[in-house]
Enzyme design. Structure first.
Site, PDB file in Angstrom:
ATOM      1  N   ALA A 162     -19.468   2.093   4.781  1.00 45.29           N
ATOM      2  CA  ALA A 162     -18.864   1.444   3.615  1.00 45.29           C
ATOM      3  C   ALA A 162     -19.836   0.454   2.983  1.00 45.29           C
ATOM      4  O   ALA A 162     -19.878   0.309   1.755  1.00 45.29           O
ATOM      5  CB  ALA A 162     -17.572   0.741   4.018  1.00 45.29           C
ATOM      6  N   GLU A 200       0.842  -1.206   0.000  1.00 44.03           N
ATOM      7  CA  GLU A 200       0.000   0.000   0.000  1.00 44.03           C
ATOM      8  C   GLU A 200       0.875   1.254   0.000  1.00 44.03           C
ATOM      9  O   GLU A 200       1.866   1.336   0.716  1.00 44.03           O
ATOM     10  CB  GLU A 200      -0.896   0.009   1.237  1.00 44.03           C
ATOM     11  CG  GLU A 200      -1.793   1.250   1.291  1.00 44.03           C
ATOM     12  CD  GLU A 200      -2.815   1.172   2.408  1.00 44.03           C
ATOM     13  OE1 GLU A 200      -3.696   0.298   2.316  1.00 44.03           O
ATOM     14  OE2 GLU A 200      -2.722   1.975   3.349  1.00 44.03           O
TER      15      GLU A 200
END
Length: 290
Positions: free
Chosen positions: A129, A19
């Site tokens: 989400a 990431e």
């Protein structure tokens, strides 16, 4: 671009992924591309690029994710959040992402904008989400979507059980795989995994690992992720906090052993939070592959 779920389904060896975050300066971008170039030497399964708090790096995230994927021929996932957009605005951005060639998303609620303590739902937007994931599916977008999970519970959740119930909603809405918040005690991850499997969450769950590169990070990680640290790790690192080479060696050694144990437990791969730096993540993956 290959879809991330397919990568996990077809992999014969553990999948290592990295990431990164969008840099604030042109110089930072140069360093980011250098770091990805270094890390591409260990043949990662895919990379992800984060989204700034409050959606502050939205356009940069899309551009950098697309550019990195093309330059290094790597599958990539762009982080995408609910913050700061209503349904129509979100739909426009999703079309831009798809047109840029990105097929993978990390679908997240997101952090509040800088200076704001609490998340506020935009009128006509989403507060969770799971709602965002459901909307993306309903609108017919064919992204492969990952979602976040918290082995030691989300800091805002009332309990781990209620957090797992929310996680189930994310998966039922269309999340194909889960990437965990950073943690340092594998026993906590194992307990979490047992709990979610009992709840019927059966998608791949990838441990998120953060190499410690300075002693001051320990308190920061505790505050940011509310994670527990093994006492021995803290004392071992404190003993050499003013000896950079020995500190690095002990920290990397801990991460390698942590990852080996997780892979033995059946983790399909390891997701490394790089902070846009290559050395620690590179050394960890090289050691694991050896």
């Amino acid at each position: 671009m290959k879809k991330i779920l397919e990568i996990y389904k077809t992999a014969k060896t553990p999948v290592y992924s990295f990431e990164f975050f969008p840099p604030k300066t042109p110089e930072g971008e140069v360093k980011l591309f250098e770091a990805v170039g270094e890390l591409s030497k260990v043949d990662p399964g895919y990379i992800t690029v984060t989204y700034g708090a409050g959606g502050s790096t939205r356009e940069k995230t899309i551009r950098i994710t697309s550019e990195l994927a093309k330059k290094f021929s790597l599958p990539a996932a762009a982080h995408f959040t609910c913050v700061g957009g209503n349904k129509e605005e979100i739909k426009v951005i999703l079309k831009q992402i798809r047109e840029s060639g990105i097929e993978n998303l990390m679908a997240l609620r997101g952090d509040p904008p800088k200076g704001e303590e609490a998340f506020k739902k935009v009128e006509g937007g989403f507060g969770y989400a799971s709602e965002l994931i459901s909307f993306i599916k309903q609108e017919g977008f064919d992204f492969c979507m990952g979602a976040a999970c918290y082995p030691e519970k989300h800091p805002e959740a009332a309990s781990l059980e209620s957090d797992v119930d929310n996680l189930k909603r994310k998966v039922d809405s269309g999340a194909s795989y889960l990437v965990s918040q950073l943690f340092f005690k594998n026993s906590n991850f194992e307990s979490f995994l047992n709990l979610i499997r009992k709840k019927g969450i059966n998608v791949p769950v990838i441990p998120g690992i953060m190499p410690i590169t300075s002693f001051t990070q320990i308190e920061r990680f505790k505050a940011m992720a509310a994670c527990e640290f093994p006492e021995k790790l803290v004392s071992d690192l404190e003993e050499v906090k003013d000896q950079p080479q020995e500190f690095y060696k002990r920290s990397v050694n801990f991460s390698v052993n942590q990852c080996r144990e997780l892979l033995k437990m059946g983790a399909p791969g390891i997701h490394l939070y790089t902070l846009n730096q290559s050395p620690a993540s590179l050394d960890i993956v090289r050691e694991l592959k050896n």
